[in-house]
Write an enzyme that holds these catalytic residues in place. Structure first.
Site, PDB file in Angstrom:
ATOM      1  N   GLY A  92       0.826  -1.210   0.000  1.00  0.00           N
ATOM      2  CA  GLY A  92       0.000   0.000   0.000  1.00  0.00           C
ATOM      3  C   GLY A  92       0.857   1.255   0.000  1.00  0.00           C
ATOM      4  O   GLY A  92       1.805   1.374   0.768  1.00  0.00           O
ATOM      5  N   ALA A  93       0.529   2.173  -0.912  1.00  0.00           N
ATOM      6  CA  ALA A  93       1.264   3.441  -1.004  1.00  0.00           C
ATOM      7  C   ALA A  93       0.332   4.607  -0.696  1.00  0.00           C
ATOM      8  O   ALA A  93       0.254   5.584  -1.433  1.00  0.00           O
ATOM      9  CB  ALA A  93       1.903   3.594  -2.379  1.00  0.00           C
ATOM     10  N   TYR A 120      -1.030   7.040   2.833  1.00  0.00           N
ATOM     11  CA  TYR A 120      -0.313   7.904   3.775  1.00  0.00           C
ATOM     12  C   TYR A 120       0.750   7.137   4.550  1.00  0.00           C
ATOM     13  O   TYR A 120       1.891   7.562   4.665  1.00  0.00           O
ATOM     14  CB  TYR A 120      -1.307   8.574   4.735  1.00  0.00           C
ATOM     15  CG  TYR A 120      -2.153   9.582   4.019  1.00  0.00           C
ATOM     16  CD1 TYR A 120      -1.802  10.914   4.020  1.00  0.00           C
ATOM     17  CD2 TYR A 120      -3.279   9.191   3.303  1.00  0.00           C
ATOM     18  CE1 TYR A 120      -2.554  11.843   3.334  1.00  0.00           C
ATOM     19  CE2 TYR A 120      -4.042  10.115   2.614  1.00  0.00           C
ATOM     20  CZ  TYR A 120      -3.677  11.440   2.628  1.00  0.00           C
ATOM     21  OH  TYR A 120      -4.415  12.344   1.934  1.00  0.00           O
ATOM     22  N   GLU A 131     -17.640  16.694   5.064  1.00  0.00           N
ATOM     23  CA  GLU A 131     -16.807  17.365   4.053  1.00  0.00           C
ATOM     24  C   GLU A 131     -17.387  17.177   2.652  1.00  0.00           C
ATOM     25  O   GLU A 131     -17.378  18.096   1.842  1.00  0.00           O
ATOM     26  CB  GLU A 131     -15.365  16.837   4.109  1.00  0.00           C
ATOM     27  CG  GLU A 131     -14.622  17.304   5.363  1.00  0.00           C
ATOM     28  CD  GLU A 131     -13.105  17.185   5.261  1.00  0.00           C
ATOM     29  OE1 GLU A 131     -12.634  16.167   4.714  1.00  0.00           O
ATOM     30  OE2 GLU A 131     -12.409  18.108   5.720  1.00  0.00           O
TER      31      GLU A 131
END
Ligand code: FAD
Length: 396
Positions: free
Chosen positions: A10-11, A13, A169
Site C-alpha cells: 500500500g502506497a 499515507y 466534508e
C-alpha cells in the site's frame, strides 16, 4: 542473497511515509525494499470529497509514485495484493509472488456497511480516484436524465449517509456544486434536495459541540437537510428507508458511515476487531516481530483506553516510526515506541468555510479554511517538497 527483503503493501499515507523514511535511513545494499500498490499513483484520500462532488480536479488529488520515491532505492510494483501468507512469509499478487523478511501492511481501510441491506449493492463510497470519478459522473447524469423526464424529481434527491468527517466534508462540497449544476442543466434549485442522514445522536462525533453547531448552520444555509439520530434501514435501487419509516426516493446514495480494516488482513489469520489489528507499542502485529501494521488497519489506544480514530495524521506518524523500527530490527538495535502527537483536526465545510480545533483552540470560518489549506500544503511539502506544493497545491 543475505540482504533482508522489506515489502511494503500500500502506497497511501502510511506506506509512502514508510518508504520515504526507509530510503533515507537505509545504507547502500543494507536491504531490498519493494513497494506494492494497486495504482502507479498516490492519491490524497483527505481530498477525495472535492473531485467526488466536482469542485476540484482529479489532477489535484494524486501524484505519480515515481515522483515521490527514488526508484534506484525502492522497487515499485504496480499490482493487486491478493493474499498475505504469514506461514511462508510470502505475499501473493495478482501476477506473481513476493517473499519478505519484513512486511509492512499499509493497505488502508474499506467501507463498513454494518450489514444494512442493499448498502453495498446500491450505495457509492468515497474511497479511491476510481470511485470518485463514478460519483461525479453519476451526479451529473442524474441532472441530465431529469431533463428528459421532468416528472422524475426523485433524481434530484441526493442522500449522504453518515455525518462524520468525510460525510460532512463531502456534503459541503456537494452543496457548493448544486447551484453550478442547476445553472448548467437549467434546473430550478428549489427542486434539488441534499440530505445528510446520521444514526448517531450528533453530527461530527468527537468534535467540540459549539463547532458542530456552527458547521451544521453553515451547511443548512447551503441547503443541506439533516436527519440526525436517524438510521438508514435499507437501501434499494429506488432510494433509502429510514428508521422513522420514511422513504427518500433517490438514485444517489453516497455512504460514508464507517470504515473497517482491509479484508485481506482477517483472511491472513490475524485476530481483528472490525478488520483492524491491535498492534503493540512498536507497531508489530501480535506474535509477529517481522510484521508491522499501520494506518487504518491498525488499532491503538490512548491513555484513557479509547481507540484512536483512523486518520491520515496517525497513519503518517506511524509510517515514520515503522521505518525506524524496521531499520532497528535489521541492525538488531532497540525499537522505538510509537507515541501519537495530535496536531489537531480541521474539517472543511466547502468554499471558504471550515472548523478546526488545534493548539488547544477552536477556529471557524475563513481562518479555519486557511488552516485546512495549510494542512494540505504541509502534507504536499512533507512528501514532495516545494515543487509538489507548487504543482498540486490549491492557493485560492
Ligand atoms: P490509505 O491512504 O487508504 O492507502 C492505502 C493504499 O493501499 C491505497 O493507495 C490503495 O490503493 C492501496 N491498496 C489497497 N488495497 C490494495 C490491494 N489489495 N493491493 C494493492 N494496493 C492496495 N484523515 C485526516 O487525518 N484528516 C482529514 O482531513 C481526513 N479527511 C478525509 C476525508 C475523506 C473524504 C476520507 C474518505 C478520509 C479522510 N481522512 C482524513 C482519513 C484518511 O484518509 C485515512 O485515515 C488514511 O488515508 C489512512 O491511511 P492508510 O495509509 O492506512 O491507507
Amino acid at each position: 542473497s543475505t540482504i533482508p527483503k522489506i515489502v511494503i503493501l500500500g502506497a497511501g499515507y502510511g506506506g509512502i511515509l514508510t518508504a520515504q523514511r526507509l530510503q533515507k535511513e537505509l545504507n547502500y545494499n543494507e536491504a531490498d525494499v519493494t513497494l506494492v500498490n494497486r495504482h502507479d499513483y498516490h492519491y490524497f484520500t483527505t481530498h477525495l470529497h472535492m473531485p467526488a462532488a466536482g469542485t476540484d480536479s482529479i489532477d489535484h488529488t494524486r501524484v505519480a509514485i515515481s515522483k515521490l520515491i527514488d526508484e534506484f532505492k525502492i522497487d515499485l510494483v504496480k499490482s493487486n495484493v491478493q493474499e498475505i501468507r504469514l506461514s511462508d512469509r510470502k505475499v501473493v499478487l495478482q501476477d506473481g509472488t513476493l517473499s519478505y523478511d519484513y512486511l509492512v501492511i499499509a493497505l488502508g481501510g474499506e467501507p463498513e456497511s454494518f450489514g444494512i441491506p442493499g448498502l453495498s449493492e446500491y450505495a457509492m463510497t468515497i474511497r479511491s480516484i476510481n470511485s470518485v470519478r463514478l460519483i461525479r459522473q453519476h451526479i451529473e447524469y442524474q441532472f441530465a436524465l431529469y431533463k428528459l423526464d421532468e416528472t422524475r424529481t426523485d433524481r434530484l434527491n441526493f442522500v449522504v449517509g453518515g455525518a462524520g468527517f468525510s460525510g460532512i466534508e463531502f456534503v459541503a462540497e456537494l452543496a457548493d456544486r448544486i447551484p453550478q449544476l442547476c445553472k448548467e442543466y437549467d434546473v430550478d434549485p428549489n427542486l434539488v434536495h441534499v440530505y445528510n442522514v446520521e444514526a448517531a445522536p450528533t453530527a461530527l462525533p468527537g468534535f467540540d459541540p459549539e463547532l458542530v453547531e456552527y458547521a451544521m448552520n453553515v451547511l443548512r444555509k447551503k441547503g443541506v437537510e439533516f436527519k440526525i439520530g436517524v438510521a438508514i434501514q435499507e437501501c434499494t435501487p429506488d432510494g433509502v428507508f429510514l428508521a422513522t419509516g420514511e422513504e427518500i426516493k433517490t438514485a444517489t446514495v453516497i455512504w460514508t458511515g464507517g470504515i473497517r480494516g482491509n479484508r485481506l488482513i482477517e483472511a491472513a489469520g490475524f485476530e481483528t476487531a472490525r478488520g483492524r489489528v491491535k498492534v503493540d507499542d512498536y507497531l508489530h502485529a501480535p506474535g509477529h516481530d517481522n510484521v508491522f501494521i499501520i494506518g487504518d488497519n491498525s488499532l491503538m489506544f490512548n491513555a484513557e483506553g479509547r481507540p484512536y480514530p483512523p486518520t491520515a495524521q496517525i497513519a503518517m506518524q506511524q509510517g515514520v516510526t515503522c521505518a525506524q523500527n524496521v531499520v532497528a530490527s535489521i541492525r538488531s538495535k532497540e525499537l522505538k515506541k510509537f507515541v501519537f502527537s495530535n496536531k489537531g483536526t480541521v474539517a472543511s465545510l466547502g468554499k471558504g468555510e471550515a472548523i478546526a480545533s488545534a493548539f488547544g483552540k477552536k477556529y471557524k470560518g475563513w481562518v479555519a479554511a486557511q488552516l485546512k489549506k495549510l494542512v494540505d500544503m504541509r502534507y504536499l511539502f512533507t512528501i514532495g517538497g516545494i515543487l509538489l506544493v507548487l504543482k498540486k497545491g490549491r492557493f485560492l
